[in-house]
Scaffold this active site. Structure first.
Site, mmCIF file in Angstrom:
data_model
loop_
_atom_site.group_PDB
_atom_site.id
_atom_site.type_symbol
_atom_site.label_atom_id
_atom_site.label_comp_id
_atom_site.label_asym_id
_atom_site.label_seq_id
_atom_site.Cartn_x
_atom_site.Cartn_y
_atom_site.Cartn_z
ATOM 1 N N ALA A 220 0.848 -1.200 0.000
ATOM 2 C CA ALA A 220 0.000 0.000 0.000
ATOM 3 C C ALA A 220 0.876 1.239 0.000
ATOM 4 O O ALA A 220 1.607 1.486 0.966
ATOM 5 C CB ALA A 220 -0.906 -0.008 1.227
ATOM 6 N N THR A 221 0.811 2.004 -1.080
ATOM 7 C CA THR A 221 1.617 3.223 -1.204
ATOM 8 C C THR A 221 0.658 4.408 -1.255
ATOM 9 O O THR A 221 -0.141 4.507 -2.193
ATOM 10 C CB THR A 221 2.465 3.169 -2.493
ATOM 11 O OG1 THR A 221 3.121 1.910 -2.555
ATOM 12 C CG2 THR A 221 3.495 4.276 -2.507
ATOM 13 N N GLY A 222 0.725 5.280 -0.265
ATOM 14 C CA GLY A 222 -0.186 6.417 -0.273
ATOM 15 C C GLY A 222 -0.240 7.092 1.087
ATOM 16 O O GLY A 222 0.706 7.008 1.874
ATOM 17 N N GLY A 223 -1.353 7.735 1.349
ATOM 18 C CA GLY A 223 -1.518 8.477 2.602
ATOM 19 C C GLY A 223 -1.844 7.547 3.767
ATOM 20 O O GLY A 223 -1.852 6.323 3.624
ATOM 21 N N GLY A 225 -4.613 6.783 5.220
ATOM 22 C CA GLY A 225 -5.834 5.964 5.109
ATOM 23 C C GLY A 225 -5.553 4.598 4.519
ATOM 24 O O GLY A 225 -5.951 3.562 5.070
ATOM 25 N N CYS A 274 7.013 11.886 -2.242
ATOM 26 C CA CYS A 274 6.897 11.898 -0.775
ATOM 27 C C CYS A 274 8.214 12.268 -0.117
ATOM 28 O O CYS A 274 8.231 12.731 1.014
ATOM 29 C CB CYS A 274 6.427 10.529 -0.294
ATOM 30 S SG CYS A 274 7.445 9.181 -0.940
HETATM 31 P P1 NAD Z 1 -4.023 8.479 -1.301
HETATM 32 O O1 NAD Z 1 -3.839 7.967 0.088
HETATM 33 O O2 NAD Z 1 -5.116 9.414 -1.601
HETATM 34 O O3 NAD Z 1 -4.218 7.242 -2.299
HETATM 35 C C1 NAD Z 1 -3.282 6.189 -2.411
HETATM 36 C C2 NAD Z 1 -4.013 4.942 -2.886
HETATM 37 O O4 NAD Z 1 -4.760 4.396 -1.811
HETATM 38 C C3 NAD Z 1 -5.016 5.179 -3.994
HETATM 39 O O5 NAD Z 1 -4.961 4.117 -4.917
HETATM 40 C C4 NAD Z 1 -6.343 5.230 -3.262
HETATM 41 O O6 NAD Z 1 -7.409 4.871 -4.094
HETATM 42 C C5 NAD Z 1 -6.126 4.209 -2.175
HETATM 43 N N1 NAD Z 1 -6.855 4.368 -0.933
HETATM 44 C C6 NAD Z 1 -6.932 5.483 -0.159
HETATM 45 N N2 NAD Z 1 -7.630 5.221 0.979
HETATM 46 C C7 NAD Z 1 -7.978 3.908 0.928
HETATM 47 C C8 NAD Z 1 -8.702 3.025 1.789
HETATM 48 N N3 NAD Z 1 -9.205 3.422 2.951
HETATM 49 N N4 NAD Z 1 -8.876 1.738 1.390
HETATM 50 C C9 NAD Z 1 -8.360 1.296 0.228
HETATM 51 N N5 NAD Z 1 -7.672 2.079 -0.631
HETATM 52 C C10 NAD Z 1 -7.486 3.361 -0.286
HETATM 53 O O7 NAD Z 1 -2.608 9.092 -1.722
HETATM 54 P P2 NAD Z 1 -2.250 9.995 -2.988
HETATM 55 O O8 NAD Z 1 -2.789 11.337 -2.795
HETATM 56 O O9 NAD Z 1 -2.529 9.284 -4.243
HETATM 57 O O10 NAD Z 1 -0.660 10.017 -2.786
HETATM 58 C C11 NAD Z 1 -0.017 10.939 -1.961
HETATM 59 C C12 NAD Z 1 0.299 10.377 -0.597
HETATM 60 O O11 NAD Z 1 1.019 9.175 -0.722
HETATM 61 C C13 NAD Z 1 1.188 11.317 0.172
HETATM 62 O O12 NAD Z 1 0.832 11.287 1.511
HETATM 63 C C14 NAD Z 1 2.579 10.745 -0.054
HETATM 64 O O13 NAD Z 1 3.507 11.059 0.945
HETATM 65 C C15 NAD Z 1 2.274 9.274 -0.046
HETATM 66 N N6 NAD Z 1 3.258 8.504 -0.806
HETATM 67 C C16 NAD Z 1 4.107 7.714 -0.115
HETATM 68 C C17 NAD Z 1 5.052 6.992 -0.802
HETATM 69 C C18 NAD Z 1 6.012 6.113 -0.088
HETATM 70 O O14 NAD Z 1 6.706 5.375 -0.781
HETATM 71 N N7 NAD Z 1 6.100 6.137 1.212
HETATM 72 C C19 NAD Z 1 5.132 7.075 -2.199
HETATM 73 C C20 NAD Z 1 4.232 7.908 -2.865
HETATM 74 C C21 NAD Z 1 3.287 8.611 -2.153
#
Ligand code: NAD
Length: 467
Positions: A220-223, A225, A274
């Protein structure tokens, strides 16, 4: 059972799997074979393709195919970059081209694996890395195509299959990346389903994928949540979460180079990475000089009433980043507050105090708050506070070894960069492999093919020690 019999049984099972993959493909003529509307269909295909990939392709064949895939994708870095910017309305095409190239050229492949062997009076013990099976990969909107490429190379190098759940605002470019990957893999006879994507990007679908009984690992790469959702799934998970990287400049730094490095890192892909510099903490006695160099190298400073106008635009009422301005060009943000600047301006510089939301929030846009401190020690304490314990990334520009070591130790971040733009630490001008999934929360760090495998031990008692 004789070895001959075992070989025959394995061959028969693989033949049956191939037939099943073929008939599944035929029965689903209404959808492209690299994307699936239905989670169960995607995982079913992935399970079958993974077994064939793991057992029927030798290490040499896997390496040849992955090397070929890398060469093939190089012809599409620009197309994918343009599509990613169009699709998400964020970032810069040139920088996305650089990110795609980086993902292709510096993601490690099967050559990264080694076998650990120990021997003693009791014989020989081997420890090898083995695939998990099917991986669910949830990718961000900020690096959509580079993440798909980087994850694919790492995950299939380890013998896994992967089903991607793209971000809802990055569906087209994520699917196109998968389509191209499949175009090459199928040309090499690799079974459909090894690398695929869900075509309907909803949180429900991502959840369904993560909790599917045949998914063995989640990436899981993202925020926060999505990382929380992955870690609550009850399965092994790689959590690559958010950050808010501070960069400290002390009085011993080479200021002109520092100014150029900070602008380069902070403005790369409009601050979407990030790892990118998100707040600048400067020792007061060099702050004016550093600022002068920054203004000569692509920064534009806002003061007084203009800062208030900027904040009204880029922050919501509750002080969070306004999503409409995430990943936008500095020129465009300035134009929206009525200031016209040349295209060479890449960063908006604002003097701020620690409590300012521009400092506290992960803004993901080329707005760089600069905070003055009286000395390094005060700056370090501030950096620790504003990083919020994510332990993601931080940087320093200094020639004082004590300061560099002290900050590296104190921050405990997954990535720490000294005297370079932050992107050097993911291989862009730095001597290290690249990673677009930096596992901060779960601790695997910048991911490699090894991160997506599990360790298995095999012991032979009483033999094969040769001394
Ligand atoms: P986001 O959290 O909005 O989305 C990331 C992914 O997660 C998307 O595919 C989204 O559909 C999914 N998602 C979100 N909440 C979910 C849930 N509750 N259940 C299932 N799927 C869910 O992030 P974004 O805006 O696309 O990316 C930016 C964020 O990601 C920033 O906080 C950044 O720091 C982080 N990021 C971290 C890395 C890392 O390697 N640590 C890399 C890239 C981005």
């Amino acid at each position: 059972m004789r070895e001959q019999d075992i070989k025959q049984i394995v061959a028969k099972v693989l033949e049956e799997l191939k037939d099943q993959v073929g008939s599944l493909e035929k029965s689903r003529t209404n959808q492209a074979s690299y994307c699936y509307g239905d989670v169960d269909d995607a995982v079913e295909m992935a399970v079958k393709a993974q077994k064939i990939w793991q057992w029927e392709y030798s290490l040499e064949e896997k390496k040849r195919i992955i090397d070929g895939l890398k060469k093939f994708l190089l012809d599409y870095v620009e197309e994918l970059a343009v599509l990613a910017v169009e699709d998400t309305d964020m970032g810069r095409v040139d920088d996305k081209i650089a990110k795609n190239k980086l993902a292709i050229e510096k993601t490690p492949g099967p050559e990264f694996f080694t076998t650990k062997a120990t021997s003693g009076d009791n014989g020989l013990v081997l420890e090898e890395l083995s695939p998990f099976g099917v991986i669910a990969s949830i990718t961000p909107s900020t690096n959509p195509t580079a993440s798909v490429i980087n994850n694919t190379i790492c995950m299939i190098s380890g013998g896994n299959a992967v089903v991607f759940a793209p971000h809802p605002s990055a569906v087209k470019c994520s699917l196109r990346s998968c389509e191209l990957i499949n175009q090459y893999l199928t040309s090499q006879g690799v079974p459909t389903g090894l690398v695929s994507s869900l075509s309907i990007a909803t949180l429900e679908n991502a959840q369904k994928l993560m909790t599917h009984k045949d998914v063995r690992l989640i990436s899981a790469t993202g925020g926060p949540g999505v990382v929380k959702a992955a870690l609550s799934s009850g399965k092994p998970a790689i959590g690559a979460g958010p950050g808010n990287p501070p960069v400290i400049v002390d009085e011993t730094a080479h200021l002109e180079k520092t100014a150029k490095d900070v602008i380069a890192g902070c403005s790369f892909d409009n601050n979407l990475p990030c790892i990118a510099e998100k707040e600048l903490i400067v020792v007061n006695c060099v702050a004016d000089q550093l600022k002068r160099y920054m203004l000569e190298n692509g920064a534009f400073e806002l003061k007084g009433g203009d800062v208030e106008k900027l904040k009204k635009l880029v922050l919501t009422e509750d002080g969070k980043p306004n999503k409409s301005y995430v990943g936008k060009d500095a020129v465009r943000i300035l134009a929206d507050i009525g200031i016209k600047v040349p295209e060479s301006i890449r960063v908006i510089l604002v003097e701020a105090e620690e409590k300012d939301p521009l400092v506290q929030e992960e803004m993901l846009m080329p707005v760089l708050p600069m905070v003055r401190v009286s000395d390094f020690e005060e700056g370090l304490m501030m950096a620790l506070r504003v990083e919020h314990g994510f332990r993601h990334s931080a940087a320093i520009h200094s020639t004082n070894i004590d300061n560099m070591s002290r900050m590296a130790r104190a921050m405990e971040t997954t990535i720490f960069t000294k005297n370079a733009p932050s992107f050097a630490s993911i291989g862009f001008g730095g001597d290290c492999p690249t990673a677009f999934t930096i596992a901060t929360t779960t601790g695997q760090g910048p991911t490699t093919p090894l991160s997506f495998c599990r360790v298995r031990r095999c012991l032979l008692h009483g033999a094969f020690r040769i001394v």
